[in-house]
Design a protein around this motif. Sequence first.
Motif, short mmCIF file in Angstrom:
data_model
loop_
_atom_site.label_atom_id
_atom_site.label_comp_id
_atom_site.label_asym_id
_atom_site.label_seq_id
_atom_site.Cartn_x
_atom_site.Cartn_y
_atom_site.Cartn_z
N GLY A 91 -0.56 -13.31 6.12
CA GLY A 91 0.72 -13.32 5.44
C GLY A 91 1.73 -12.54 6.25
N GLU A 92 2.30 -11.51 5.64
CA GLU A 92 3.27 -10.66 6.33
C GLU A 92 2.64 -9.36 6.84
N ARG A 93 1.34 -9.22 6.73
CA ARG A 93 0.66 -8.00 7.14
C ARG A 93 -0.17 -8.25 8.40
N ASN A 182 -11.62 0.31 -0.99
CA ASN A 182 -10.61 -0.28 -1.87
C ASN A 182 -9.23 -0.25 -1.24
N SER A 183 -9.15 -0.53 0.04
CA SER A 183 -7.87 -0.56 0.74
C SER A 183 -6.88 -1.49 0.05
N GLU A 184 -5.60 -1.13 0.14
CA GLU A 184 -4.55 -1.97 -0.47
C GLU A 184 -4.49 -3.36 0.15
N ILE A 185 -5.03 -3.53 1.35
CA ILE A 185 -4.98 -4.84 2.00
C ILE A 185 -5.76 -5.87 1.20
N TYR A 186 -6.81 -5.44 0.50
CA TYR A 186 -7.58 -6.39 -0.31
C TYR A 186 -6.75 -6.93 -1.48
N THR A 187 -5.94 -6.06 -2.07
CA THR A 187 -5.06 -6.49 -3.16
C THR A 187 -4.06 -7.51 -2.64
N TYR A 188 -3.54 -7.25 -1.44
CA TYR A 188 -2.59 -8.18 -0.85
C TYR A 188 -3.26 -9.51 -0.53
#
Length: 215
Positions: A91-93, A182-188
Amino acid sequence: MFSSFLKRINKIFSSKKDKYYQEVYSEDDIKENYSNKYIYHRIKLSLKDKTPKVSHRPICPLDKSSFDQINVSELNKNFGRARAKFCVQLGERKVKVHVYKNVYAGFKTSVTAHFYKKKIFNLRYDFKIEDKNDYIAIADLIGLKYLNGEPIEFESEYLVDENNVVLSFTNEFSLILNYHNNSEIYTYIEHLVDLDEAEKKNKVYDRYKKLYRKL
């Protein structure tokens, strides 16, 4: 207890020697693989059908006391120079991936480390194993290290520690160990998957809507 365990599995490893491990996959192949958001999505999705077992110690495969503290320097110290380093766009990451290939304790192994904002969120061991005894030996080692010697079933269980670091397993064409947090990248990534699924549903709806008009 550990010394007696080593004696028990010594015969399994006695014929194996450490050496550099080369594989036919190119850097472009590996990069394309990890550009797929579903690779990361499936890591978390696979936990839904498995039973968690709580580790009696922090889950971390290296010398660091915490998985979140693992950095490139620590990886190079343990695995040698990375055979490939690249960034992938989700995506954008952007995610940075380091690939290590070698033979450890006689096992042909590919190790990939995945970083977001310079913080590790996934460390994957891919063991090329054909002998069932090797699966048993690795399962016994993991149980010894994290469960005080209790057995672990790769097909139906995974490990989690007090910091919500998870060690999960895939046992299909090879034995894969995934260490993840539980890094925020998984939520993204879940957000990207949801958008993808919604787009697919809309396309199906539009297709049947057009057909409806012609019936």
